[in-house]
Design a protein around this motif. Structure first.
Motif, PDB file in Angstrom:
ATOM      1  N   TYR A 111       0.839  -1.201   0.000  1.00 15.33           N
ATOM      2  CA  TYR A 111       0.000   0.000   0.000  1.00 15.33           C
ATOM      3  C   TYR A 111       0.879   1.258   0.000  1.00 15.33           C
ATOM      4  O   TYR A 111       0.607   2.223  -0.725  1.00 15.33           O
ATOM      5  N   TYR A 112       1.926   1.240   0.811  1.00 10.18           N
ATOM      6  CA  TYR A 112       2.799   2.415   0.916  1.00 10.18           C
ATOM      7  C   TYR A 112       3.661   2.598  -0.324  1.00 10.18           C
ATOM      8  O   TYR A 112       4.046   3.714  -0.661  1.00 10.18           O
ATOM      9  N   TYR A 113       3.978   1.504  -0.977  1.00  7.72           N
ATOM     10  CA  TYR A 113       4.766   1.587  -2.214  1.00  7.72           C
ATOM     11  C   TYR A 113       3.980   2.306  -3.304  1.00  7.72           C
ATOM     12  O   TYR A 113       4.541   3.111  -4.057  1.00  7.72           O
ATOM     13  N   LEU A 114       2.684   2.048  -3.363  1.00  9.12           N
ATOM     14  CA  LEU A 114       1.849   2.673  -4.396  1.00  9.12           C
ATOM     15  C   LEU A 114       1.442   4.092  -4.032  1.00  9.12           C
ATOM     16  O   LEU A 114       1.303   4.947  -4.912  1.00  9.12           O
ATOM     17  N   THR A 115       1.216   4.341  -2.750  1.00  8.49           N
ATOM     18  CA  THR A 115       0.802   5.688  -2.304  1.00  8.49           C
ATOM     19  C   THR A 115       1.670   6.099  -1.117  1.00  8.49           C
ATOM     20  O   THR A 115       1.202   6.117   0.027  1.00  8.49           O
ATOM     21  N   PRO A 116       2.920   6.452  -1.372  1.00  3.90           N
ATOM     22  CA  PRO A 116       3.850   6.737  -0.275  1.00  3.90           C
ATOM     23  C   PRO A 116       3.596   8.087   0.388  1.00  3.90           C
ATOM     24  O   PRO A 116       2.960   8.971  -0.193  1.00  3.90           O
ATOM     25  N   GLY A 117       4.113   8.225   1.594  1.00  5.55           N
ATOM     26  CA  GLY A 117       4.052   9.491   2.305  1.00  5.55           C
ATOM     27  C   GLY A 117       5.292  10.329   2.056  1.00  5.55           C
ATOM     28  O   GLY A 117       6.171   9.968   1.250  1.00  5.55           O
ATOM     29  N   LYS A 125      12.185   3.621  -6.239  1.00  8.42           N
ATOM     30  CA  LYS A 125      13.092   2.881  -5.357  1.00  8.42           C
ATOM     31  C   LYS A 125      12.994   3.412  -3.932  1.00  8.42           C
ATOM     32  O   LYS A 125      12.987   2.645  -2.963  1.00  8.42           O
ATOM     33  N   GLN A 126      12.893   4.742  -3.802  1.00  7.91           N
ATOM     34  CA  GLN A 126      12.770   5.323  -2.472  1.00  7.91           C
ATOM     35  C   GLN A 126      11.456   4.924  -1.810  1.00  7.91           C
ATOM     36  O   GLN A 126      11.414   4.650  -0.605  1.00  7.91           O
ATOM     37  N   ALA A 127      10.395   4.854  -2.613  1.00  4.46           N
ATOM     38  CA  ALA A 127       9.100   4.432  -2.073  1.00  4.46           C
ATOM     39  C   ALA A 127       9.169   2.992  -1.571  1.00  4.46           C
ATOM     40  O   ALA A 127       8.567   2.652  -0.544  1.00  4.46           O
ATOM     41  N   LEU A 128       9.907   2.143  -2.284  1.00  7.56           N
ATOM     42  CA  LEU A 128      10.044   0.747  -1.882  1.00  7.56           C
ATOM     43  C   LEU A 128      10.797   0.637  -0.561  1.00  7.56           C
ATOM     44  O   LEU A 128      10.399  -0.119   0.334  1.00  7.56           O
ATOM     45  N   GLU A 129      11.890   1.383  -0.407  1.00  5.23           N
ATOM     46  CA  GLU A 129      12.667   1.335   0.832  1.00  5.23           C
ATOM     47  C   GLU A 129      11.883   1.919   2.008  1.00  5.23           C
ATOM     48  O   GLU A 129      11.944   1.403   3.125  1.00  5.23           O
ATOM     49  N   MET A 130      11.158   3.022   1.738  1.00  6.21           N
ATOM     50  CA  MET A 130      10.406   3.662   2.814  1.00  6.21           C
ATOM     51  C   MET A 130       9.126   2.903   3.162  1.00  6.21           C
ATOM     52  O   MET A 130       8.539   3.129   4.217  1.00  6.21           O
ATOM     53  N   SER A 131       8.693   1.998   2.284  1.00  7.73           N
ATOM     54  CA  SER A 131       7.440   1.283   2.544  1.00  7.73           C
ATOM     55  C   SER A 131       7.537   0.435   3.808  1.00  7.73           C
ATOM     56  O   SER A 131       6.641   0.458   4.655  1.00  7.73           O
ATOM     57  N   ILE A 132       8.629  -0.290   3.950  1.00  9.76           N
ATOM     58  CA  ILE A 132       8.780  -1.116   5.154  1.00  9.76           C
ATOM     59  C   ILE A 132       9.131  -0.241   6.355  1.00  9.76           C
ATOM     60  O   ILE A 132       8.753  -0.534   7.497  1.00  9.76           O
ATOM     61  N   ALA A 133       9.827   0.877   6.114  1.00 10.74           N
ATOM     62  CA  ALA A 133      10.128   1.816   7.203  1.00 10.74           C
ATOM     63  C   ALA A 133       8.837   2.381   7.798  1.00 10.74           C
ATOM     64  O   ALA A 133       8.708   2.528   9.015  1.00 10.74           O
ATOM     65  N   TYR A 134       7.867   2.682   6.930  1.00 14.09           N
ATOM     66  CA  TYR A 134       6.590   3.194   7.428  1.00 14.09           C
ATOM     67  C   TYR A 134       5.814   2.113   8.186  1.00 14.09           C
ATOM     68  O   TYR A 134       5.094   2.401   9.155  1.00 14.09           O
TER      69      TYR A 134
END
Length: 541
Positions: A111-117, A125-134
């Motif tokens: 969900y966060y990968y597709l609609t990141p904060g 790539k940044q959205a993918l790394e931050m997805s698990i961080a979120y």
């Protein structure tokens, strides 16, 4: 046979009326219900969103400040702790796990990968790394701080102040003076019941949908409302029998076993999956979470629409807040003899550590399957659905079918245990004059067990979207914001009255003395003190 207990008919009939009207409305006007839910979700999160985010951040500051101040050495009750450190911390980890958690642990990152904060580009790539961080952020320090501050207030109320009433209405009475059985207490009980139902709707619906899809893939059964309804009713029968014949202790032992099996399941996924990648990905996620913690906590997106913060961070903080009163009672019961610092460290380090290990293992595996083109979970969210993605991810593991069966059984056990505990809590709340050691009437417990299944079944019938399910949590949780403020204010007020004038060295000495006292000695010491004051060394035997 129970004596001197009465059914709280006002509370029961009010709850029945609201639930019945809600179920009828959902089933008769499903499309309008979804539109209304979306509107209410947007309005509620826009109105209260910033307040909720600030409250979460304040809880972190407060709980860290209390732990490392002189107040951290205050002992919550006399005597040595009842449980060993390892068992005690494991109880907190279990409090953060559940049937719905098992779905999020595989799918939340997608969900966060597709609609990141944080204004990050979608599907980057940044959205993918931050997805698990979120994910780590939403299951990490802040929610455990919310649990912690609520738990410390309840434990201080019960173990230090020795106030009567191990309940939400009881602590509010001790702080404000409003009687637990008066009008304000009745309102608090109603809020508690409806918030319980709100959290339950999301948990039950997600679990039934995920297990139904998995069973469909394994057995060829049609994944439709009938299968989901059968699963809900099967679980309802199990926990109804538990409530009727009083085998809740057996259910609790099964739940503890499920918690251990869940952590073992995460370890198996870590070892059978891309182990090195998972370790590296988890470590990287922890670094990103800590590095961006303040920004993630207070990111309200004032120049945009704030959709991510409202749809996820605000939702999650409210989701955790709805469970905070129940967790606070649980923590109070198992933490007698512990210091404030010990409770904080166990909840933050133990709770975060358990959730981060579980999420790190399962999400890293899912991300690896995505980047190696085995299972494209993000794409499936807008197509077959997250439940189908979970089924494919499980089947892509070595011994996938065996692990799938274990996974789905664990989800159902968690759900049955959760519903059993909720049913008992609801029945106890709707029974007057229930004394310690007494159980509510079995007939009333059975009635609530059946009623608890009604709302989730209605949500499954209309095939409610995730936003609709979130709305059920948001609307029932908002009143808890103000109740949490009252509990925080009460805790700080009590600490100031009891310990503000006491030097840190005396607090530490008192804590050591209390650890060797029994209940009778502590009672004698308190008899020489003003009402509500903590015992001092001068008056202790």
């Amino acid at each position: 046979m129970l004596q001197n207990t009465q059914k709280d008919l006002t509370l029961i009939f009010t709850s029945i009326a609201v639930i019945t009207l809600t179920v009828i409305g959902l089933m008769m006007f499903p499309d309008q219900a979804k539109v209304l839910a979306d509107h209410l979700f947007t309005s509620a999160t826009m109105t209260f969103g910033t307040l909720v985010q600030v409250l979460g951040f304040v809880c972190v500051i407060l709980i860290v400040g209390l732990a490392f101040s002189k107040y951290g050495n205050i002992r919550l009750g006399e005597g040595k702790p009842e449980y060993k450190n390892t068992s005690w911390i494991f109880m907190f980890i279990c409090a953060g796990l559940g049937s719905a958690t098992m779905y999020w642990a595989f799918m939340e990152w997608a969900y966060y990968y597709l609609t990141p904060g944080l204004d990050i580009a979608s599907a980057s790539k940044q959205a993918l790394e931050m997805s698990i961080a979120y994910s780590f952020f939403h299951w990490g320090i802040t929610p455990w701080a919310i649990y912690g501050i609520a738990s410390l207030a309840m434990a201080y109320h019960f173990h230090v102040r020795k106030n009567k009433g191990l309940s939400l209405a009881g602590i509010i009475e001790a702080i404000t003076g409003f009687k637990a059985h008066g009008p304000v207490g009745r309102i608090i009980d109603l809020i508690f019941l409806f918030a319980t139902f709100g959290g339950l709707v999301l948990t039950t619906t997600l679990t039934a949908s995920t297990v139904a899809k998995g069973l469909s893939d394994l057995t060829g059964l049609t994944d439709g409302f009938l299968l989901k309804a059968c699963l809900v009713m099967l679980v309802t029968v199990v926990f109804s029998l538990s409530s009727w014949i009083g085998i809740s202790s057996g259910m609790q032992r099964l739940a503890k076993l499920a918690c251990g099996m869940t952590m073992l399941f995460a370890l198996v996924v870590l070892l059978l999956g891309p182990t090195l990648f998972s370790i590296n990905n988890t470590a990287n996620a922890i670094g990103l979470t800590l590095q961006n913690f303040i920004h993630m906590s207070l990111a309200t997106d004032p120049t945009g629409n704030g959709e991510f913060a409202r749809g996820w961070t605000v939702f999650y903080w409210l989701y955790w807040i709805t469970y905070a009163p129940g967790v606070a009672i649980f923590v109070t019961r198992v933490s007698k003899g512990r210091t404030i610092k010990e409770v904080v460290m166990a909840m933050i380090l133990g709770g975060c550590g358990g959730c981060w290990f579980f999420f790190g293992s399962l999400q890293s595996f899912a991300i690896h399957q995505f980047i190696t083109d085995v299972v494209n979970a993000p794409a499936m969210l807008s197509g077959a659905g997250g439940e189908a993605a979970v089924s494919l991810l499980l089947n892509s593991l070595p011994f996938g079918k065996v692990l799938s069966v274990i996974y789905f059984v664990l989800m159902l056990v968690f759900l049955a245990s959760h519903l059993d505990a909720v049913a008992y809590t609801v029945v106890a709340t709707s029974t007057r004059n229930l004394r310690e050691g007494q159980d509510p009437a079995p007939s009333l417990r059975l009635f609530w067990c059946l009623l608890l299944a009604a709302l989730p079944l209605a949500m499954l019938y209309i095939n409610a979207s995730l936003n609709t399910l979130k709305t059920a949590v948001i609307l029932t949780a908002i009143p808890f914001i103000f109740i949490l403020f009252v509990k925080i204010w009460g805790l700080l007020k009590w600490l100031r009255e009891d310990y503000a004038a006491m030097p840190a060295s005396l607090i530490e000495e008192q804590s050591q003395r209390l650890s060797t006292m029994d209940a009778a000695q502590a009672s004698a010491a308190r008899a020489h003190q003003p009402h509500g004051a903590a015992p001092t060394l001068e008056t202790q035997p």
